[in-house]
Design a protein around this motif. Structure first.
Motif, PDB file in Angstrom:
ATOM      1  N   LEU A 137      33.447  38.698  28.953  1.00  0.00           N
ATOM      2  CA  LEU A 137      33.736  37.952  30.254  1.00  0.00           C
ATOM      3  C   LEU A 137      32.533  37.559  30.967  1.00  0.00           C
ATOM      4  N   ASN A 138      32.719  36.371  31.547  1.00  0.00           N
ATOM      5  CA  ASN A 138      31.572  35.955  32.218  1.00  0.00           C
ATOM      6  C   ASN A 138      31.698  36.186  33.975  1.00  0.00           C
ATOM      7  N   TYR A 139      31.294  37.474  34.077  1.00  0.00           N
ATOM      8  CA  TYR A 139      31.360  38.072  35.602  1.00  0.00           C
ATOM      9  C   TYR A 139      30.543  37.374  36.459  1.00  0.00           C
ATOM     10  N   GLY A 140      31.160  37.269  37.492  1.00  0.00           N
ATOM     11  CA  GLY A 140      30.789  36.568  38.728  1.00  0.00           C
ATOM     12  C   GLY A 140      30.205  37.481  39.474  1.00  0.00           C
ATOM     13  N   VAL A 141      29.539  36.767  40.570  1.00  0.00           N
ATOM     14  CA  VAL A 141      28.575  37.806  41.539  1.00  0.00           C
ATOM     15  C   VAL A 141      29.637  39.096  42.250  1.00  0.00           C
ATOM     16  N   ASP A 142      30.751  38.700  42.253  1.00  0.00           N
ATOM     17  CA  ASP A 142      31.678  39.787  42.916  1.00  0.00           C
ATOM     18  C   ASP A 142      31.718  41.069  41.983  1.00  0.00           C
ATOM     19  N   PHE A 143      31.454  40.790  40.687  1.00  0.00           N
ATOM     20  CA  PHE A 143      31.422  41.989  39.787  1.00  0.00           C
ATOM     21  C   PHE A 143      30.044  42.392  39.243  1.00  0.00           C
ATOM     22  N   ALA A 144      29.442  41.560  38.991  1.00  0.00           N
ATOM     23  CA  ALA A 144      27.976  41.683  38.325  1.00  0.00           C
ATOM     24  C   ALA A 144      27.032  41.828  39.348  1.00  0.00           C
ATOM     25  N   GLY A 145      27.132  41.437  40.594  1.00  0.00           N
ATOM     26  CA  GLY A 145      26.038  41.472  41.599  1.00  0.00           C
ATOM     27  C   GLY A 145      25.233  40.302  41.720  1.00  0.00           C
ATOM     28  N   GLU A 185      31.565  48.908  41.348  1.00  0.00           N
ATOM     29  CA  GLU A 185      32.576  49.345  42.088  1.00  0.00           C
ATOM     30  C   GLU A 185      33.787  48.498  42.134  1.00  0.00           C
ATOM     31  N   LEU A 186      33.578  47.280  42.453  1.00  0.00           N
ATOM     32  CA  LEU A 186      35.004  46.379  42.521  1.00  0.00           C
ATOM     33  C   LEU A 186      35.308  46.020  41.082  1.00  0.00           C
ATOM     34  N   LYS A 187      34.324  46.285  40.063  1.00  0.00           N
ATOM     35  CA  LYS A 187      35.009  45.851  38.789  1.00  0.00           C
ATOM     36  C   LYS A 187      35.904  47.119  38.275  1.00  0.00           C
ATOM     37  N   GLU A 246      34.067  31.692  35.437  1.00  0.00           N
ATOM     38  CA  GLU A 246      33.460  33.059  36.023  1.00  0.00           C
ATOM     39  C   GLU A 246      34.582  34.027  36.544  1.00  0.00           C
ATOM     40  N   VAL A 247      34.345  35.155  36.084  1.00  0.00           N
ATOM     41  CA  VAL A 247      35.448  36.252  36.625  1.00  0.00           C
ATOM     42  C   VAL A 247      35.015  37.026  38.066  1.00  0.00           C
ATOM     43  N   ASN A 248      35.950  36.416  39.065  1.00  0.00           N
ATOM     44  CA  ASN A 248      35.722  37.137  40.131  1.00  0.00           C
ATOM     45  C   ASN A 248      37.051  37.515  40.983  1.00  0.00           C
ATOM     46  N   LEU A 249      37.071  37.801  42.053  1.00  0.00           N
ATOM     47  CA  LEU A 249      38.089  38.574  42.847  1.00  0.00           C
ATOM     48  C   LEU A 249      39.223  37.488  42.640  1.00  0.00           C
ATOM     49  N   ASP A 250      38.988  36.349  42.758  1.00  0.00           N
ATOM     50  CA  ASP A 250      40.155  35.274  42.975  1.00  0.00           C
ATOM     51  C   ASP A 250      40.954  35.448  41.544  1.00  0.00           C
ATOM     52  N   VAL A 251      40.226  35.639  40.408  1.00  0.00           N
ATOM     53  CA  VAL A 251      40.621  35.695  39.030  1.00  0.00           C
ATOM     54  C   VAL A 251      41.568  36.933  39.013  1.00  0.00           C
TER      55      VAL A 251
END
Length: 323
Positions: free
Chosen positions: A39-47, A132-134, A185-190
């Motif tokens: 998965l292409n983690y966005g800033v929300d999960f990857a920092g 932590e969000l992830k 990009e996987v973020n909180l919206d996804v």
């Protein structure tokens, strides 16, 4: 008012084996894509850091890349359009460790001479917070599925609960496989979209299960496959209307909603299609696969009623002092 009414039941269960094979192939393909591509983690999960910049005219992306490459803070940064040619987003996988440094000011200084622009947004997420969000995001998905399993078990029966959860796992797996394949990009919206898919798919499944339960009460010796066919056929009008109207709205968001809602809309788009399919061709046939039998169902109901009557009799005797 119904969109259409069927004069006879459609033999959905006659195609259930083919549909289940198709579902297995789709889920396995999704798992293979997830394991190989990830998965292409966005800033929300990857920092990392996101800087949104808006120009008066078209953004000179090539010039911006050249300017930013001269500053080590922007090493490895990506620059992409954000909905229109005059607005861009700069994404960096690193964050500034110096609290004195203002990334917005640094960006403004680095892009000096590229045109008339303004910094619209600066988001910074540390790697620890992203991790932590992830973890909490994954936990929320698992807790939602566990809660659904408990709810359906109490409302119906354990076979109904397990069938509905299988359908939900099917839907989320395929949706995540599509996200990985496209590279969204996987973020909180996804994550919010995935949780929405769980609720949407379950709602459709519960309506069909309710109709199946009604059909069971009307027959004791009938074929369970025929009951399922009748139940799905009777709810097909509602399912079609709900799915199409929701699909139209999500398509509108996906096409004209802009970059900020693109990932959310795409995830819902896949989820609605897959969720509607799974309610008919995954959850319902799974009841047959798990061995649900109408005669055994009535035997269990009779035994349960007998136990309740015995408890009531003993309670009455105890209250009257006769034991």
């Amino acid at each position: 008012m119904e969109f259409f009414r069927l004069t006879s039941a459609i033999n959905f269960m006659g195609k259930s084996k083919l549909a289940m094979m198709f579902s297995v192939v789709m889920v396995l393909s999704s798992l293979i894509i997830l394991s190989t591509k990830g998965l292409n983690y966005g800033v929300d999960f990857a920092g990392g850091t996101i800087v949104q910049v808006k120009y008066q005219g078209d953004a000179p992306i090539d010039v911006m890349r050249e300017k930013l490459s001269k500053n080590e803070i922007f090493e490895g940064a990506s620059i992409t359009e954000f909905g229109s040619a005059d607005e861009v987003v700069i994404r960096m996988r690193t964050t500034s460790s110096d609290v004195v440094v203002d990334v917005g000011d640094v960006t403004k200084e680095a892009l000096g001479g590229t045109g008339d622009f303004e910094i619209r947004r600066v988001d910074i997420v540390g790697p620890k917070v992203g991790s932590e969000l992830k973890e909490k995001g994954l936990m929320s998905l698992l807790l939602a599925i566990a809660g659904i399993l408990i709810y359906v078990s109490f409302r119906f029966e354990w076979r109904f609960a397990l069938s509905s959860v299988l359908a939900l796992v099917h839907d989320v797996s395929i949706a995540m496989g599509a996200i990985s394949l496209v590279g969204i990009e996987v973020n909180l919206d996804v994550l919010a979209a995935l949780l929405t898919i769980l609720g949407y798919s379950l709602n459709d499944t519960i309506i069909i299960f309710d109709r199946i339960r009604e059909g069971i009460t009307k027959t004791r010796d009938g074929d369970f496959g025929d009951v399922i066919n009748d139940s799905i056929s009777n709810t097909l009008s509602r399912t079609t209307l709900t799915s199409l109207t929701t699909l139209f709205v999500v398509c509108t968001l996906f096409i004209w909603g802009g970059e900020i809602i693109h990932a959310f809309a795409f995830t819902l788009l896949v989820g609605i299609v897959v969720g509607t399919y799974s309610s008919i061709f995954v959850a319902s046939p799974a009841l047959l696969t798990l061995g649900f039998d109408i005669k055994k169902y009535y035997v269990n109901l009779s035994q349960k009623a007998a136990r309740e009557a015995e408890k009531e009799k003993m309670r009455s005797q105890f209250e009257s002092g006769v034991m």
